[in-house]
Scaffold this active site. Structure first.
Site, mmCIF file in Angstrom:
data_model
loop_
_atom_site.group_PDB
_atom_site.id
_atom_site.type_symbol
_atom_site.label_atom_id
_atom_site.label_comp_id
_atom_site.label_asym_id
_atom_site.label_seq_id
_atom_site.Cartn_x
_atom_site.Cartn_y
_atom_site.Cartn_z
ATOM 1 N N GLU A 44 52.272 -31.659 -95.638
ATOM 2 C CA GLU A 44 51.535 -32.881 -95.332
ATOM 3 C C GLU A 44 51.875 -33.930 -96.395
ATOM 4 O O GLU A 44 52.126 -33.594 -97.551
ATOM 5 C CB GLU A 44 50.040 -32.562 -95.376
ATOM 6 C CG GLU A 44 49.104 -33.740 -95.194
ATOM 7 C CD GLU A 44 47.649 -33.362 -95.443
ATOM 8 O OE1 GLU A 44 46.773 -33.973 -94.815
ATOM 9 O OE2 GLU A 44 47.392 -32.450 -96.270
ATOM 10 N N LYS A 111 46.422 -35.427 -87.245
ATOM 11 C CA LYS A 111 45.401 -34.561 -87.848
ATOM 12 C C LYS A 111 44.016 -34.835 -87.261
ATOM 13 O O LYS A 111 43.531 -35.969 -87.279
ATOM 14 C CB LYS A 111 45.396 -34.801 -89.363
ATOM 15 C CG LYS A 111 44.485 -33.890 -90.162
ATOM 16 C CD LYS A 111 44.642 -34.220 -91.645
ATOM 17 C CE LYS A 111 43.813 -33.323 -92.538
ATOM 18 N NZ LYS A 111 43.979 -33.706 -93.967
ATOM 19 N N CYS A 147 46.540 -29.101 -92.929
ATOM 20 C CA CYS A 147 45.654 -28.979 -94.090
ATOM 21 C C CYS A 147 44.206 -28.571 -93.742
ATOM 22 O O CYS A 147 43.942 -27.415 -93.455
ATOM 23 C CB CYS A 147 45.684 -30.287 -94.886
ATOM 24 S SG CYS A 147 45.087 -30.101 -96.591
#
Length: 262
Positions: A44, A111, A147
């Site tokens: 990321e 995300k 993440c």
């Protein structure tokens, strides 16, 4: 018997300079291809490390990165996965994972779960995505996450039910008490939830940063929660061979994806 798939996790330490970071991608991709990898995963925020607000870098650099990554993938004959930022329509950015082979395949995942935790509020500068994403590459189905998503088991279970045998997890895992332990535990648990391989590619640890956006420890976890390969804390190219038949066996022996009542 099918041949194993060779994957590489490029545990890099991104800087605040997108041009420098693009050179990192070129160098690590060339090395990964030289070691036989067909799938190369970067963390990321590979485009630019986290800071106060990535909007300026997204506006100036996202188009250049969106053009360069397919070229790099095509040059080396790999599928490339990397975390970038792109401007959003509401004045924030999208924290995006791009997947490209430079030819027929190109898709992205934005995300979903933003890091509004530990006195950090990613949503101040990032617009969340709202779609699960998976894509067919190299003869298998690849799921995409980022993440903080790793704390949400349902996302991984859903990708497993979609047939994903591999789930990519580009990450910049902020340092802190017990964070490295949480990272390994969560990646292994999510691999079991999805009954798939999870490729957790973190940023390398930065000992000179006040808050390192990476603890290292990138790992490949198998569908039974086993650690296939794991990196240290510094920059490293982690290469592993995946036997995808293991996924089918795990799902056949313990059919939790079909047996759930919810």
């Amino acid at each position: 018997m099918t041949e194993p798939m060779t994957v590489a996790l490029a545990q890099v330490r991104a800087t605040r300079d997108p041009a420098t970071n693009l050179d990192l991608v070129r160098r690590f991709t060339a090395e990964a291809a030289g070691r036989g990898a067909g799938l190369v995963v970067f963390p990321e925020a590979t485009m630019v490390r986290f800071g106060p607000d990535p909007r300026e870098a997204a506006e100036e650099w996202s188009e250049r990165w969106l053009a360069a990554l397919p070229e790099i993938a095509r040059e080396h004959g790999v599928v490339l996965v990397a975390g970038i930022f792109t401007p959003s329509d509401d004045g924030r950015v999208r924290n995006r994972v791009l997947v490209t082979d430079g030819q027929a395949t190109e898709t992205h995942y934005d995300k979903i779960h933003l890091f509004d935790a530990y006195e950090t509020k990613e949503s101040d500068h990032t617009e969340p995505g709202d779609q699960l994403v998976d894509v067919e590459v190299l003869g298998t189905r690849l799921g995409l996450t980022t993440c903080y998503d790793v704390r949400f088991a349902d996302q991984f279970t859903s990708l497993g039910r979609r047939g994903c045998q591999i789930i990519c997890l580009p990450t910049a895992w902020a340092d802190g008490p017990r964070k490295a332990e949480q990272w390994e535990l969560l990646v292994r648990a999510r691999a079991m939830d999805a009954q798939a391989f999870v490729l957790g590619c973190d940023q390398a640890f930065d000992p000179e940063a006040r808050l390192s956006f990476g603890v290292g420890g990138s790992l490949v976890a198998g569908p039974l929660g086993e650690v296939i390969a794991q990196a240290g804390s510094d920059e490293e190219l982690l290469v592993a061979d995946l036997d995808l038949a293991v996924v089918d066996r795990a799902r056949g022996q313990v059919p939790v994806l079909q047996a759930s009542r919810r």
